[in-house]
Design a protein around this motif. Sequence first.
Motif, mmCIF file in Angstrom:
data_model
loop_
_atom_site.group_PDB
_atom_site.id
_atom_site.type_symbol
_atom_site.label_atom_id
_atom_site.label_comp_id
_atom_site.label_asym_id
_atom_site.label_seq_id
_atom_site.Cartn_x
_atom_site.Cartn_y
_atom_site.Cartn_z
ATOM 1 N N UNK A 124 22.434 6.064 66.157
ATOM 2 C CA UNK A 124 23.393 6.837 65.798
ATOM 3 C C UNK A 124 22.647 7.998 64.723
ATOM 4 N N UNK A 125 21.852 7.633 63.809
ATOM 5 C CA UNK A 125 21.095 8.221 62.751
ATOM 6 C C UNK A 125 20.247 8.933 63.362
ATOM 7 N N UNK A 126 19.307 8.591 64.387
ATOM 8 C CA UNK A 126 18.412 9.355 65.081
ATOM 9 C C UNK A 126 18.936 10.399 65.888
ATOM 10 N N UNK A 127 19.844 10.021 66.627
ATOM 11 C CA UNK A 127 20.669 11.251 67.421
ATOM 12 C C UNK A 127 21.198 12.218 66.463
ATOM 13 N N UNK A 128 21.667 11.915 65.564
ATOM 14 C CA UNK A 128 22.188 12.864 64.521
ATOM 15 C C UNK A 128 20.821 13.879 63.936
ATOM 16 N N UNK A 129 20.067 13.406 63.527
ATOM 17 C CA UNK A 129 18.649 14.040 63.082
ATOM 18 C C UNK A 129 18.196 14.950 64.076
ATOM 19 N N UNK A 130 18.408 14.541 65.491
ATOM 20 C CA UNK A 130 17.716 15.175 66.585
ATOM 21 C C UNK A 130 18.624 16.134 66.982
ATOM 22 N N UNK A 131 19.895 16.255 66.350
ATOM 23 C CA UNK A 131 20.990 17.537 66.823
ATOM 24 C C UNK A 131 21.512 16.851 68.237
ATOM 25 N N UNK A 132 21.640 15.601 68.527
ATOM 26 C CA UNK A 132 22.341 15.306 69.768
ATOM 27 C C UNK A 132 23.723 15.066 69.310
ATOM 28 N N UNK A 133 24.769 15.276 70.074
ATOM 29 C CA UNK A 133 26.248 15.271 69.624
ATOM 30 C C UNK A 133 26.494 13.768 69.256
ATOM 31 N N UNK A 134 25.938 12.897 70.437
ATOM 32 C CA UNK A 134 26.273 11.481 70.299
ATOM 33 C C UNK A 134 25.129 10.618 70.819
ATOM 34 N N UNK A 164 10.804 3.014 71.209
ATOM 35 C CA UNK A 164 11.239 1.839 71.771
ATOM 36 C C UNK A 164 12.815 1.734 71.524
ATOM 37 N N UNK A 165 13.571 1.392 72.368
ATOM 38 C CA UNK A 165 14.949 1.160 72.017
ATOM 39 C C UNK A 165 15.165 -0.539 71.921
ATOM 40 N N UNK A 166 15.612 -0.980 70.802
ATOM 41 C CA UNK A 166 15.874 -2.539 70.730
ATOM 42 C C UNK A 166 17.272 -2.535 69.876
ATOM 43 N N UNK A 167 18.180 -2.965 70.892
ATOM 44 C CA UNK A 167 19.422 -3.239 70.313
ATOM 45 C C UNK A 167 19.941 -1.862 70.228
ATOM 46 N N UNK A 168 20.624 -1.675 69.058
ATOM 47 C CA UNK A 168 20.929 -0.270 68.560
ATOM 48 C C UNK A 168 20.047 0.470 67.710
ATOM 49 N N UNK A 169 18.759 0.219 67.741
ATOM 50 C CA UNK A 169 17.880 0.875 66.883
ATOM 51 C C UNK A 169 16.660 1.542 67.791
#
Length: 202
Positions: A124-134, A164-169
């Motif tokens: 969620x934080x990474x998407x927000x910082x990269x200007x993805x809507x969700x 890498x994606x690990x769970x929700x991170x």
Amino acid sequence: MLRPYYSIKWVLAPCSLNLTPRGLQASVRQHSIMGLYLMFLLAKGRIHDFHTEMEQMEDLENRYVKFPIELERDVIEGRFSKVWSAKKDAPNDQYLFFFESLLLTIRKDIGACLQSSYQSLSQEEAAKLLFFSSNDGDFLKFVEANVRIAMCSEKWLTEQQGWKLSGNSVLFPSTSSSKNVVNAQPMIDQTLLYAHELERII
């Protein structure tokens, strides 16, 4: 570059046996073409070339040229939210063609900063910082593609893995590298010797 065809003021044309100046009107698309070229340079991250071209232009207040100049200022100053919203103010639809490339360039730069600053972030934080809507498909594609971005970029040429994606991170690869230890003592000794010899000469 098309500048010679749009900025020429006059040419020499044969008339009988003499060469006489024949005036040419400036193209009505001159500023549009130059503005689109600035958009291309900005979208590719070629900021040095962008400023080189800008310095050779005469009318920087023309709306076709002014738009990419103001956009570049927002990019340099980190006002990415304004870049995102500027799409609706484009002088014409041709400018919209470069926005996807520009947004990808900006996201890559932001991603490089995130990788240097964090070991991990929530999606969620990474998407927000990269200007993805969700946390949508585009964000996941960006994360998965980052291994190819990392390997192609000179900045991250030594990286052997991407995010890498690990769970929700989102996990970022370590950018730390072993530091070369330099023995400075010989250099210090040599410098002191030079100073001592210089003092004797004086």
